[in-house]
Design a protein around this motif. Structure first.
Motif, mmCIF file in Angstrom:
data_model
loop_
_atom_site.group_PDB
_atom_site.id
_atom_site.type_symbol
_atom_site.label_atom_id
_atom_site.label_comp_id
_atom_site.label_asym_id
_atom_site.label_seq_id
_atom_site.Cartn_x
_atom_site.Cartn_y
_atom_site.Cartn_z
ATOM 1 N N LYS A 43 0.511 -1.420 0.075
ATOM 2 C CA LYS A 43 0.682 0.073 -0.170
ATOM 3 C C LYS A 43 1.141 1.186 0.491
ATOM 4 C CE LYS A 43 -4.073 -1.644 0.227
ATOM 5 N NZ LYS A 43 -5.160 -2.234 -0.954
ATOM 6 N N GLY A 44 2.261 1.026 -0.248
ATOM 7 C CA GLY A 44 2.855 1.996 0.372
ATOM 8 C C GLY A 44 2.445 2.843 1.108
ATOM 9 N N GLU A 45 2.609 2.294 2.139
ATOM 10 C CA GLU A 45 2.993 2.901 3.606
ATOM 11 C C GLU A 45 3.761 2.091 5.466
ATOM 12 O OE1 GLU A 45 -1.773 2.019 4.892
ATOM 13 O OE2 GLU A 45 -2.349 3.580 3.411
ATOM 14 N N LEU A 46 4.185 2.260 4.430
ATOM 15 C CA LEU A 46 5.382 1.196 5.600
ATOM 16 C C LEU A 46 5.595 2.374 6.712
ATOM 17 C CD1 LEU A 46 8.241 -0.419 3.555
ATOM 18 C CD2 LEU A 46 7.174 -1.874 4.611
ATOM 19 N N LEU A 47 6.046 1.602 8.018
ATOM 20 C CA LEU A 47 6.492 3.124 8.747
ATOM 21 C C LEU A 47 7.944 3.748 8.910
ATOM 22 C CD1 LEU A 47 5.857 0.757 12.181
ATOM 23 C CD2 LEU A 47 3.629 2.765 11.016
ATOM 24 N N ALA A 48 8.534 3.139 7.891
ATOM 25 C CA ALA A 48 10.031 3.800 7.598
ATOM 26 C C ALA A 48 10.670 3.491 6.472
ATOM 27 C CB ALA A 48 11.167 2.594 8.409
ATOM 28 N N LYS A 49 11.534 3.795 5.425
ATOM 29 C CA LYS A 49 11.428 3.824 3.839
ATOM 30 C C LYS A 49 12.271 2.236 3.539
ATOM 31 C CE LYS A 49 14.301 8.448 3.657
ATOM 32 N NZ LYS A 49 14.598 8.796 3.387
ATOM 33 N N LYS A 50 12.719 1.400 5.018
ATOM 34 C CA LYS A 50 12.901 -0.160 4.426
ATOM 35 C C LYS A 50 11.897 -0.700 5.430
ATOM 36 C CE LYS A 50 17.293 0.818 3.891
ATOM 37 N NZ LYS A 50 19.166 -0.050 4.392
ATOM 38 N N PRO A 51 11.671 -2.531 4.648
ATOM 39 C CA PRO A 51 10.932 -3.029 5.029
ATOM 40 C C PRO A 51 10.910 -3.501 6.193
ATOM 41 C CG PRO A 51 11.157 -4.367 2.830
ATOM 42 C CD PRO A 51 12.039 -2.918 3.239
ATOM 43 N N GLU A 52 12.396 -4.103 6.716
ATOM 44 C CA GLU A 52 13.526 -4.637 7.851
ATOM 45 C C GLU A 52 12.757 -3.573 8.562
ATOM 46 O OE1 GLU A 52 14.359 -3.877 4.989
ATOM 47 O OE2 GLU A 52 16.013 -5.128 3.992
ATOM 48 N N ILE A 53 13.065 -2.086 8.524
ATOM 49 C CA ILE A 53 12.587 -1.138 9.699
ATOM 50 C C ILE A 53 11.166 -1.456 10.555
ATOM 51 C CG2 ILE A 53 13.553 0.917 10.728
ATOM 52 C CD1 ILE A 53 15.789 -0.076 10.628
ATOM 53 N N ASP A 54 10.482 -1.428 9.793
ATOM 54 C CA ASP A 54 9.176 -1.503 9.862
ATOM 55 C C ASP A 54 9.201 -2.330 10.768
ATOM 56 O OD1 ASP A 54 6.124 -0.640 8.877
ATOM 57 O OD2 ASP A 54 6.106 -2.482 8.960
ATOM 58 N N ILE A 71 15.719 -2.409 21.401
ATOM 59 C CA ILE A 71 14.901 -2.906 21.551
ATOM 60 C C ILE A 71 14.910 -4.454 21.160
ATOM 61 C CG2 ILE A 71 12.142 -4.228 22.136
ATOM 62 C CD1 ILE A 71 11.577 -1.105 22.618
ATOM 63 N N CYS A 72 14.665 -4.702 19.776
ATOM 64 C CA CYS A 72 14.734 -6.395 19.122
ATOM 65 C C CYS A 72 15.785 -6.496 18.016
ATOM 66 C CB CYS A 72 13.691 -6.188 18.109
ATOM 67 S SG CYS A 72 12.057 -6.002 18.914
ATOM 68 N N SER A 73 16.529 -5.431 17.995
ATOM 69 C CA SER A 73 17.401 -5.614 16.667
ATOM 70 C C SER A 73 18.619 -6.224 17.456
ATOM 71 C CB SER A 73 18.206 -4.268 16.185
ATOM 72 O OG SER A 73 19.312 -4.796 14.738
ATOM 73 N N GLY A 74 19.401 -7.120 16.762
ATOM 74 C CA GLY A 74 20.569 -7.614 17.100
ATOM 75 C C GLY A 74 21.226 -9.793 16.766
ATOM 76 N N THR A 75 21.991 -9.512 17.357
ATOM 77 C CA THR A 75 22.146 -11.694 16.334
ATOM 78 C C THR A 75 22.465 -12.719 16.475
ATOM 79 O OG1 THR A 75 24.076 -10.877 17.267
ATOM 80 C CG2 THR A 75 24.366 -9.638 15.283
ATOM 81 N N ASP A 76 20.777 -12.467 17.331
ATOM 82 C CA ASP A 76 20.578 -13.685 18.060
ATOM 83 C C ASP A 76 19.809 -14.995 16.581
ATOM 84 O OD1 ASP A 76 21.837 -13.416 20.398
ATOM 85 O OD2 ASP A 76 19.991 -12.223 21.438
#
Length: 111
Positions: A43-54, A71-76
């Motif tokens: 829909k072109g309505e991502l919360l950020a520019k990239k889907p990974e960040i959304d 909170i969530c980004s890591g290497t586990d």
């Protein structure tokens, strides 16, 4: 669409995200949050520019990129969202749906 955790995909990757252990709750929640991101992307309505960040923002239940990464980004774990004709999904529980509804509120706050 398939959600794979720490397993090499056999189809084209739409996006991938590195997550902390505590953010990988259940595949059902990750699948529903990924669906929200995919729908927003279409829909072109991502919360950020990239889907990974959304995806991170929805999973962390915040509209702040910095906070979502904290909170969530890591290497586990690596979570792959891939194209697939396979419609089978792990059983999604009422609890998964409630958790995903909370992440959907993030987009409501943004608009």
């Amino acid at each position: 669409m398939k959600v794979l955790i720490d397993k090499e995909p056999d189809g084209p990757v739409i996006f991938m995200v590195n997550l902390r252990d505590e953010c990988v709750k259940k595949p059902g929640v990750l699948y529903l949050v990924a669906l929200q991101t995919m729908f927003a992307m279409q829909k072109g309505e991502l919360l950020a520019k990239k889907p990974e960040i959304d995806f991170l923002m929805r999973l962390a239940k915040t509209d702040q990129i910095f906070l979502a990464k904290k909170i969530c980004s890591g290497t586990d774990h690596i979570v792959y969202i891939i194209e697939s004709d396979d419609k089978t999904v792990e059983k999604i529980s009422e609890e998964d749906i409630n958790e995903a509804e909370l992440s959907a509120l993030v987009s409501a706050k943004k608009s």
